[in-house]
Design a protein around this motif. Structure first.
Motif, PDB file in Angstrom:
ATOM      1  N   TYR A 100     -40.560 -14.917 -66.508  1.00  0.00           N
ATOM      2  CA  TYR A 100     -39.282 -14.197 -66.522  1.00  0.00           C
ATOM      3  C   TYR A 100     -38.429 -14.593 -65.318  1.00  0.00           C
ATOM      4  O   TYR A 100     -37.205 -14.654 -65.406  1.00  0.00           O
ATOM      5  CB  TYR A 100     -39.514 -12.682 -66.516  1.00  0.00           C
ATOM      6  CG  TYR A 100     -39.735 -12.070 -67.889  1.00  0.00           C
ATOM      7  CD1 TYR A 100     -38.798 -12.250 -68.910  1.00  0.00           C
ATOM      8  CD2 TYR A 100     -40.857 -11.296 -68.162  1.00  0.00           C
ATOM      9  CE1 TYR A 100     -38.989 -11.690 -70.159  1.00  0.00           C
ATOM     10  CE2 TYR A 100     -41.058 -10.722 -69.412  1.00  0.00           C
ATOM     11  CZ  TYR A 100     -40.118 -10.924 -70.411  1.00  0.00           C
ATOM     12  OH  TYR A 100     -40.296 -10.361 -71.656  1.00  0.00           O
ATOM     13  N   THR A 149     -40.506  -8.054 -63.034  1.00  0.00           N
ATOM     14  CA  THR A 149     -41.651  -7.144 -63.105  1.00  0.00           C
ATOM     15  C   THR A 149     -41.397  -6.062 -64.147  1.00  0.00           C
ATOM     16  O   THR A 149     -42.268  -5.752 -64.963  1.00  0.00           O
ATOM     17  CB  THR A 149     -41.887  -6.498 -61.724  1.00  0.00           C
ATOM     18  OG1 THR A 149     -41.940  -7.536 -60.744  1.00  0.00           O
ATOM     19  CG2 THR A 149     -43.183  -5.713 -61.696  1.00  0.00           C
ATOM     20  N   ARG A 150     -40.171  -5.525 -64.131  1.00  0.00           N
ATOM     21  CA  ARG A 150     -39.825  -4.487 -65.093  1.00  0.00           C
ATOM     22  C   ARG A 150     -39.932  -5.021 -66.529  1.00  0.00           C
ATOM     23  O   ARG A 150     -40.480  -4.369 -67.418  1.00  0.00           O
ATOM     24  CB  ARG A 150     -38.396  -4.000 -64.811  1.00  0.00           C
ATOM     25  CG  ARG A 150     -37.993  -2.720 -65.492  1.00  0.00           C
ATOM     26  CD  ARG A 150     -36.754  -2.130 -64.840  1.00  0.00           C
ATOM     27  NE  ARG A 150     -35.654  -3.073 -64.791  1.00  0.00           N
ATOM     28  CZ  ARG A 150     -34.727  -3.212 -65.738  1.00  0.00           C
ATOM     29  NH1 ARG A 150     -34.768  -2.444 -66.799  1.00  0.00           N
ATOM     30  NH2 ARG A 150     -33.762  -4.095 -65.631  1.00  0.00           N
ATOM     31  N   LEU A 151     -39.411  -6.238 -66.743  1.00  0.00           N
ATOM     32  CA  LEU A 151     -39.462  -6.818 -68.081  1.00  0.00           C
ATOM     33  C   LEU A 151     -40.907  -7.080 -68.507  1.00  0.00           C
ATOM     34  O   LEU A 151     -41.269  -6.866 -69.660  1.00  0.00           O
ATOM     35  CB  LEU A 151     -38.656  -8.129 -68.123  1.00  0.00           C
ATOM     36  CG  LEU A 151     -37.146  -7.995 -67.956  1.00  0.00           C
ATOM     37  CD1 LEU A 151     -36.486  -9.366 -67.979  1.00  0.00           C
ATOM     38  CD2 LEU A 151     -36.543  -7.118 -69.043  1.00  0.00           C
ATOM     39  N   PHE A 172     -43.627  -5.445 -67.569  1.00  0.00           N
ATOM     40  CA  PHE A 172     -44.278  -4.182 -67.937  1.00  0.00           C
ATOM     41  C   PHE A 172     -43.736  -3.666 -69.268  1.00  0.00           C
ATOM     42  O   PHE A 172     -44.478  -3.119 -70.078  1.00  0.00           O
ATOM     43  CB  PHE A 172     -44.104  -3.131 -66.835  1.00  0.00           C
ATOM     44  CG  PHE A 172     -45.150  -3.253 -65.765  1.00  0.00           C
ATOM     45  CD1 PHE A 172     -46.424  -2.759 -65.976  1.00  0.00           C
ATOM     46  CD2 PHE A 172     -44.873  -3.890 -64.572  1.00  0.00           C
ATOM     47  CE1 PHE A 172     -47.406  -2.896 -65.011  1.00  0.00           C
ATOM     48  CE2 PHE A 172     -45.848  -4.037 -63.603  1.00  0.00           C
ATOM     49  CZ  PHE A 172     -47.123  -3.536 -63.821  1.00  0.00           C
TER      50      PHE A 172
END
Lengths: 199, 199
Positions: free
Chosen positions: A14, A26-28, A30
């Motif tokens: 990402y 990191t958000r994507l 998870f």
């Protein structure tokens, strides 16, 4: 403790996308774990398919599954006009208008001394070759963006084409539909006044 | 003219990611086409691997390749302390500190009446069961965020645990290292003054 390897690798992937930093990646990642498995598999296949099944049209530079692209292959289109645009997205925008029935040429960029982009870095040579080889083309419509780089690129191309005795035109500049005169910038107003038309 | 199918599908997949709208999805899709093929394949595999190879630890709710996770499986860690956090990312943040050697419990959210999240929507039941079954646990450190929802969740859990005679603590509130008193909000200053320590 580090993230488990599968998620660390996904974060790395990402991170390679433009405009995505460590936190968003990191958000994507998870989010991906909580997605439906079928959606993830579709996404995964779409990535590889987009890379493998698509290429650029050898004639106009548009993105396509088959070479030449559907527009270049369509002989019912007006073969005498070519609109020169900066990017593939511009072709889509002009096609949405459903008024133009001619051809396109995608430059894949603009001349930009700041970014070190010269004539050899964009699709200009192929345009000139196309004009030489195809005597049906009577008009080249320069539809680069109304930015300094876009203007400079249009001027540069028009000078190269002039000797070939092909008409070169530029998209009209003026007020956008729905825009307020109050908020228009000076150059837009200048163009709007200069190019005023009788009603 | 629409985008060729492979790119339209990829745009659709990017659109499913949080915080990514039509324009960004299109930009990412076009970027993908210009990426190195090996990077695209790696990305594609990482997506599926992250979804298939990862699950949540049945004990603590942390993300893991093997169940139980490396932290729960590590018998050299202090089995008497459990830090309760909102998300997996908080475990990573606390582990980076390299000071804490106890266990964790990931709630996967907080109580939030506005979002309709009640006690049954987050990992509270499994925490209570864990405390009942494991008499080694002497202290539960509530490390939910210092937000109204985080505070409410901590209060709620502490009340549930109290009858079991297990010590419950909350992370200290005060000024963050490097922060300016001038810019600190009132609640932070109030906490910093209230919890002042002798030097």
């Amino acid at each position: 403790m580090q993230y488990p390897e599968p998620i660390a690798k996904l974060i790395d992937s990402y991170l390679k996308l433009p405009g995505i930093g460590e936190k968003t990646a990191t958000r994507l990642a998870f989010f991906t774990i909580d997605m439906e498995e079928s959606d993830v598999v579709t996404f995964s296949k779409a990535l590889v398919a987009a890379k493998k099944d698509l290429s650029y049209c050898s004639i106009c530079g548009n993105i396509t599954e088959n070479d030449p692209c559907v527009i270049c292959a369509d002989k019912t289109r007006d073969q005498s006009q070519v609109i020169v645009v900066e990017q593939v997205k511009d072709v889509m925008a002009l096609e949405k208008m459903q008024e133009y029935r001619g051809l396109y040429h995608v430059l894949h960029g603009v001349l930009s001394p700041i970014e070190g982009k010269g004539p050899e870095d964009i699709n200009i040579t192929s345009l000139l070759r196309r004009l030489q080889q195809n005597s049906q083309i009577k008009e080249v419509i320069l539809a680069t963006n109304a930015t300094p780089e876009g203007e400079a690129t249009a001027m540069y191309i028009s000078k190269l084409i002039k000797p070939a005795n092909i008409m070169t035109t530029r998209l009209a500049h003026g007020l956008a539909v729905g825009s307020d005169i109050e908020y228009a910038d000076e150059m837009t107003l200048y163009n709007a006044v200069k190019n005023r038309q009788e009603i």
